[in-house]
Scaffold this motif. Structure first.
Motif, PDB file in Angstrom:
ATOM      1  N   ARG A 112      -4.099  18.173 -32.054  1.00  0.00           N
ATOM      2  CA  ARG A 112      -2.881  17.543 -31.559  1.00  0.00           C
ATOM      3  C   ARG A 112      -3.241  16.572 -30.447  1.00  0.00           C
ATOM      4  NH1 ARG A 112      -0.448  22.659 -28.167  1.00  0.00           N
ATOM      5  NH2 ARG A 112      -2.365  22.999 -27.044  1.00  0.00           N
ATOM      6  N   CYS A 113      -2.438  15.540 -30.331  1.00  0.00           N
ATOM      7  CA  CYS A 113      -2.580  14.561 -29.265  1.00  0.00           C
ATOM      8  C   CYS A 113      -1.223  14.407 -28.600  1.00  0.00           C
ATOM      9  CB  CYS A 113      -3.025  13.208 -29.819  1.00  0.00           C
ATOM     10  SG  CYS A 113      -4.679  13.218 -30.542  1.00  0.00           S
ATOM     11  N   ALA A 114      -1.221  14.166 -27.299  1.00  0.00           N
ATOM     12  CA  ALA A 114       0.043  14.056 -26.576  1.00  0.00           C
ATOM     13  C   ALA A 114      -0.044  12.968 -25.515  1.00  0.00           C
ATOM     14  CB  ALA A 114       0.404  15.390 -25.939  1.00  0.00           C
ATOM     15  N   LEU A 115       1.143  12.485 -25.131  1.00  0.00           N
ATOM     16  CA  LEU A 115       1.272  11.406 -24.158  1.00  0.00           C
ATOM     17  C   LEU A 115       2.637  11.553 -23.490  1.00  0.00           C
ATOM     18  CD1 LEU A 115       0.415   8.519 -23.083  1.00  0.00           C
ATOM     19  CD2 LEU A 115       1.538   7.603 -25.108  1.00  0.00           C
ATOM     20  N   TYR A 116       2.720  11.234 -22.213  1.00  0.00           N
ATOM     21  CA  TYR A 116       4.028  11.258 -21.543  1.00  0.00           C
ATOM     22  C   TYR A 116       4.112  10.164 -20.487  1.00  0.00           C
ATOM     23  CZ  TYR A 116       2.314  13.506 -17.247  1.00  0.00           C
ATOM     24  OH  TYR A 116       1.668  13.784 -16.070  1.00  0.00           O
ATOM     25  N   ARG A 117       5.360   9.832 -20.140  1.00  0.00           N
ATOM     26  CA  ARG A 117       5.655   8.860 -19.097  1.00  0.00           C
ATOM     27  C   ARG A 117       6.818   9.369 -18.271  1.00  0.00           C
ATOM     28  NH1 ARG A 117       2.231   4.814 -17.771  1.00  0.00           N
ATOM     29  NH2 ARG A 117       2.002   3.278 -19.380  1.00  0.00           N
ATOM     30  N   PRO A 122       5.664  17.197 -19.945  1.00  0.00           N
ATOM     31  CA  PRO A 122       4.701  16.803 -20.976  1.00  0.00           C
ATOM     32  C   PRO A 122       4.419  17.924 -21.974  1.00  0.00           C
ATOM     33  CG  PRO A 122       3.580  17.194 -18.903  1.00  0.00           C
ATOM     34  CD  PRO A 122       5.044  17.326 -18.625  1.00  0.00           C
ATOM     35  N   PHE A 123       4.077  17.525 -23.190  1.00  0.00           N
ATOM     36  CA  PHE A 123       3.543  18.444 -24.185  1.00  0.00           C
ATOM     37  C   PHE A 123       2.060  18.617 -23.894  1.00  0.00           C
ATOM     38  CE2 PHE A 123       7.065  16.551 -26.655  1.00  0.00           C
ATOM     39  CZ  PHE A 123       7.665  17.703 -27.141  1.00  0.00           C
ATOM     40  N   LEU A 124       1.539  19.790 -24.152  1.00  0.00           N
ATOM     41  CA  LEU A 124       0.092  19.969 -24.053  1.00  0.00           C
ATOM     42  C   LEU A 124      -0.551  19.271 -25.226  1.00  0.00           C
ATOM     43  CD1 LEU A 124      -0.170  23.687 -22.937  1.00  0.00           C
ATOM     44  CD2 LEU A 124      -0.493  21.642 -21.554  1.00  0.00           C
ATOM     45  N   PRO A 125      -1.695  18.669 -25.078  1.00  0.00           N
ATOM     46  CA  PRO A 125      -2.668  18.744 -23.998  1.00  0.00           C
ATOM     47  C   PRO A 125      -2.561  17.627 -22.955  1.00  0.00           C
ATOM     48  CG  PRO A 125      -3.701  17.762 -25.903  1.00  0.00           C
ATOM     49  CD  PRO A 125      -2.281  18.070 -26.296  1.00  0.00           C
ATOM     50  N   ALA A 126      -1.471  16.872 -22.939  1.00  0.00           N
ATOM     51  CA  ALA A 126      -1.337  15.768 -21.971  1.00  0.00           C
ATOM     52  C   ALA A 126      -1.235  16.318 -20.548  1.00  0.00           C
ATOM     53  CB  ALA A 126      -0.104  14.936 -22.284  1.00  0.00           C
ATOM     54  N   ASP A 128      -2.326  13.799 -17.772  1.00  0.00           N
ATOM     55  CA  ASP A 128      -2.272  12.596 -16.945  1.00  0.00           C
ATOM     56  C   ASP A 128      -1.244  11.634 -17.534  1.00  0.00           C
ATOM     57  OD1 ASP A 128      -4.345  13.487 -15.289  1.00  0.00           O
ATOM     58  OD2 ASP A 128      -5.874  12.669 -16.629  1.00  0.00           O
ATOM     59  N   GLU A 129      -0.313  11.202 -16.715  1.00  0.00           N
ATOM     60  CA  GLU A 129       0.738  10.302 -17.183  1.00  0.00           C
ATOM     61  C   GLU A 129       0.153   9.020 -17.742  1.00  0.00           C
ATOM     62  OE1 GLU A 129       4.686   7.938 -15.571  1.00  0.00           O
ATOM     63  OE2 GLU A 129       3.621   9.289 -14.209  1.00  0.00           O
ATOM     64  N   GLY A 130       0.642   8.644 -18.926  1.00  0.00           N
ATOM     65  CA  GLY A 130       0.228   7.389 -19.555  1.00  0.00           C
ATOM     66  C   GLY A 130      -1.093   7.456 -20.276  1.00  0.00           C
ATOM     67  N   LYS A 131      -1.748   8.600 -20.297  1.00  0.00           N
ATOM     68  CA  LYS A 131      -3.053   8.731 -20.941  1.00  0.00           C
ATOM     69  C   LYS A 131      -2.946   9.698 -22.118  1.00  0.00           C
ATOM     70  CE  LYS A 131      -7.853   9.832 -20.063  1.00  0.00           C
ATOM     71  NZ  LYS A 131      -8.823  10.371 -19.139  1.00  0.00           N
ATOM     72  N   ILE A 132      -3.393   9.253 -23.291  1.00  0.00           N
ATOM     73  CA  ILE A 132      -3.364  10.106 -24.479  1.00  0.00           C
ATOM     74  C   ILE A 132      -4.457  11.156 -24.356  1.00  0.00           C
ATOM     75  CG2 ILE A 132      -3.684  10.200 -26.979  1.00  0.00           C
ATOM     76  CD1 ILE A 132      -2.619   7.327 -27.088  1.00  0.00           C
ATOM     77  N   ALA A 133      -4.074  12.415 -24.569  1.00  0.00           N
ATOM     78  CA  ALA A 133      -5.032  13.510 -24.542  1.00  0.00           C
ATOM     79  C   ALA A 133      -4.980  14.250 -25.876  1.00  0.00           C
ATOM     80  CB  ALA A 133      -4.705  14.472 -23.403  1.00  0.00           C
ATOM     81  N   CYS A 134      -6.133  14.632 -26.383  1.00  0.00           N
ATOM     82  CA  CYS A 134      -6.219  15.352 -27.661  1.00  0.00           C
ATOM     83  C   CYS A 134      -7.040  16.611 -27.492  1.00  0.00           C
ATOM     84  CB  CYS A 134      -6.871  14.476 -28.722  1.00  0.00           C
ATOM     85  SG  CYS A 134      -5.966  12.952 -29.074  1.00  0.00           S
ATOM     86  N   ASP A 135      -6.728  17.591 -28.332  1.00  0.00           N
ATOM     87  CA  ASP A 135      -7.568  18.800 -28.367  1.00  0.00           C
ATOM     88  C   ASP A 135      -7.868  19.188 -29.794  1.00  0.00           C
ATOM     89  OD1 ASP A 135      -5.136  19.835 -29.207  1.00  0.00           O
ATOM     90  OD2 ASP A 135      -4.989  21.329 -27.644  1.00  0.00           O
TER      91      ASP A 135
END
Length: 135
Positions: A112-117, A122-126, A128-135
């Motif tokens: 999964r990948c997540a992003l928030y502003r 935020p949904f996990l794994p996000a 850091d705001e504005g940065k896409i994170a994946c696990d």
């Protein structure tokens, strides 16, 4: 008298077994490498869809501000009229002060990948705001 030498052509059984073993090892390595490449490609597709969603959110907030005089983010993908890549599903939430989204792909279970502003939870794994994170 002359000795008769019979010339045998072809490969011995041992030579054939060695070649087959080497080919099998190389095929196994190629399968592992290509399998990992396809998983990375699906994760890249999820990241791309999240970037597209981010751009659509920025356009949406500009549009709602010009139409209503107050800015608000979309709370669902359908509000954005966004076309997702095949196999990608996005779960999203949004309000006047922020939004969050998580992408999954049907071909990569568990990834999964997540992003928030903004102020949206935020949904996990996000993290850091504005940065896409994946696990």
């Amino acid at each position: 008298m002359r000795a008769i030498h019979r010339r045998e052509s072809g490969f011995s059984l041992i030579e054939m077994l060695v070649v087959l073993t080497l080919v099998s090892i190389l095929a196994g390595i190629a399968t592992l490498t290509l399998g990992d490449s396809s998983s990375r490609a699906y994760v890249t597709t999820m990241q791309s869809d999240l970037r597209n969603l981010q751009t659509a959110q920025e356009a949406y907030i500009e549009q709602t501000f010009s139409e209503t005089g107050r800015a608000t983010y979309a709370s669902s993908v359908s509000d954005l009229k966004l076309t997702l890549s095949n196999g990608v599903q996005i779960r999203m939430r949004g309000n006047a002060t922020g939004w969050a989204a998580r992408a999954t792909h049907q071909r990569v279970p568990g990834a999964r990948c997540a992003l928030y502003r903004g102020s949206a939870r935020p949904f996990l794994p996000a993290t850091d705001e504005g940065k896409i994170a994946c696990d």
